[in-house]
Design a protein around this motif. Sequence first.
Motif, mmCIF file in Angstrom:
data_model
loop_
_atom_site.group_PDB
_atom_site.id
_atom_site.type_symbol
_atom_site.label_atom_id
_atom_site.label_comp_id
_atom_site.label_asym_id
_atom_site.label_seq_id
_atom_site.Cartn_x
_atom_site.Cartn_y
_atom_site.Cartn_z
ATOM 1 N N LEU A 122 -3.127 -2.779 -22.519
ATOM 2 C CA LEU A 122 -1.891 -2.170 -23.040
ATOM 3 C C LEU A 122 -1.803 -2.331 -24.553
ATOM 4 O O LEU A 122 -2.234 -3.343 -25.097
ATOM 5 C CB LEU A 122 -0.666 -2.837 -22.414
ATOM 6 C CG LEU A 122 -0.399 -2.563 -20.932
ATOM 7 C CD1 LEU A 122 0.773 -3.407 -20.460
ATOM 8 C CD2 LEU A 122 -0.116 -1.091 -20.686
ATOM 9 N N ASP B 236 3.780 -1.986 -26.307
ATOM 10 C CA ASP B 236 4.162 -2.070 -24.890
ATOM 11 C C ASP B 236 4.251 -3.535 -24.452
ATOM 12 O O ASP B 236 5.201 -3.937 -23.778
ATOM 13 C CB ASP B 236 3.120 -1.371 -24.000
ATOM 14 C CG ASP B 236 3.057 0.130 -24.235
ATOM 15 O OD1 ASP B 236 3.267 0.556 -25.386
ATOM 16 O OD2 ASP B 236 2.780 0.879 -23.274
ATOM 17 N N LYS C 262 -0.882 1.387 -17.911
ATOM 18 C CA LYS C 262 -0.267 2.218 -18.953
ATOM 19 C C LYS C 262 0.722 3.211 -18.345
ATOM 20 O O LYS C 262 1.782 3.481 -18.923
ATOM 21 C CB LYS C 262 -1.352 2.938 -19.771
ATOM 22 C CG LYS C 262 -0.824 3.769 -20.936
ATOM 23 C CD LYS C 262 -0.053 2.945 -21.960
ATOM 24 C CE LYS C 262 0.519 3.804 -23.071
ATOM 25 N NZ LYS C 262 1.706 3.222 -23.704
ATOM 26 N N SER D 184 3.813 1.288 -17.460
ATOM 27 C CA SER D 184 4.490 0.957 -18.716
ATOM 28 C C SER D 184 5.247 2.168 -19.267
ATOM 29 O O SER D 184 6.403 2.055 -19.699
ATOM 30 C CB SER D 184 3.449 0.474 -19.731
ATOM 31 O OG SER D 184 4.020 0.343 -20.999
ATOM 32 N N ASN D 185 4.622 3.349 -19.243
ATOM 33 C CA ASN D 185 5.258 4.566 -19.770
ATOM 34 C C ASN D 185 6.565 4.874 -19.031
ATOM 35 O O ASN D 185 7.578 5.176 -19.654
ATOM 36 C CB ASN D 185 4.318 5.772 -19.656
ATOM 37 C CG ASN D 185 3.176 5.689 -20.651
ATOM 38 O OD1 ASN D 185 3.186 4.879 -21.571
ATOM 39 N ND2 ASN D 185 2.179 6.520 -20.465
ATOM 40 N N MET E 184 9.174 1.852 -19.711
ATOM 41 C CA MET E 184 9.693 1.810 -21.081
ATOM 42 C C MET E 184 10.400 3.105 -21.473
ATOM 43 O O MET E 184 11.208 3.116 -22.396
ATOM 44 C CB MET E 184 8.552 1.531 -22.064
ATOM 45 C CG MET E 184 8.085 0.103 -22.016
ATOM 46 S SD MET E 184 6.571 -0.156 -22.969
ATOM 47 C CE MET E 184 6.979 0.604 -24.521
#
Length: 200
Positions: free
Chosen positions: A32, A36, A61, A64-65, A68
Amino acid sequence: PLLVTEEMVKAVKASMPELPGAKRDRYLALGLPLYDVLILAGDTSTAALFDACVAEGVAPKTASNWIMGDISAYCNDRKMSMDQLAIAPNTLAEMIRLIDDNTISGKIAKEILPDLLEGKGNGGVKKFVEKKGLLQISDESAISDMVAKVIAAHPEELASYRGGKKKLQGFFQGQVMKESGGRVNPQLMQQILVKMLNEG
């Protein structure tokens, strides 16, 4: 005297919560970006949702996208923390898998996400999407019919496109999206559209 064995030390370490530095290192090791990592590791409820998603097999990822981006925005709007969300981590993981295998589009996922965050899809996201009639259309003949209908309804734009105004491809894509209620598989639609636009 108190005898401290190796096992006792290990047991105490195992029972302690992960330290922020160790969490950051673990997230960096997942590949990451630092931005992040700092956001995810900076909040325990955010980190818990992320870890649970990754444990369900979601790419770090991608998890995380979503966390977040849309999920964080949802929480901020409602002044709540992620541990107050009713969504089960496996529900979020299933939603992401449905995007990956083209069962739903990213657009539809964003549309249903608020319902999922309220726990409405915990009985199965695919079932929830089917009930709402939002499954992505990936049938080539159904997409071809839609594209043909849109092209036939816009002869002037078609003539302009074939006359060199290639930017009009975006107009046709938008019309097919509208025709399908946003449910058409975008990649497949684009392939079929370009083929049909250039056939004349």
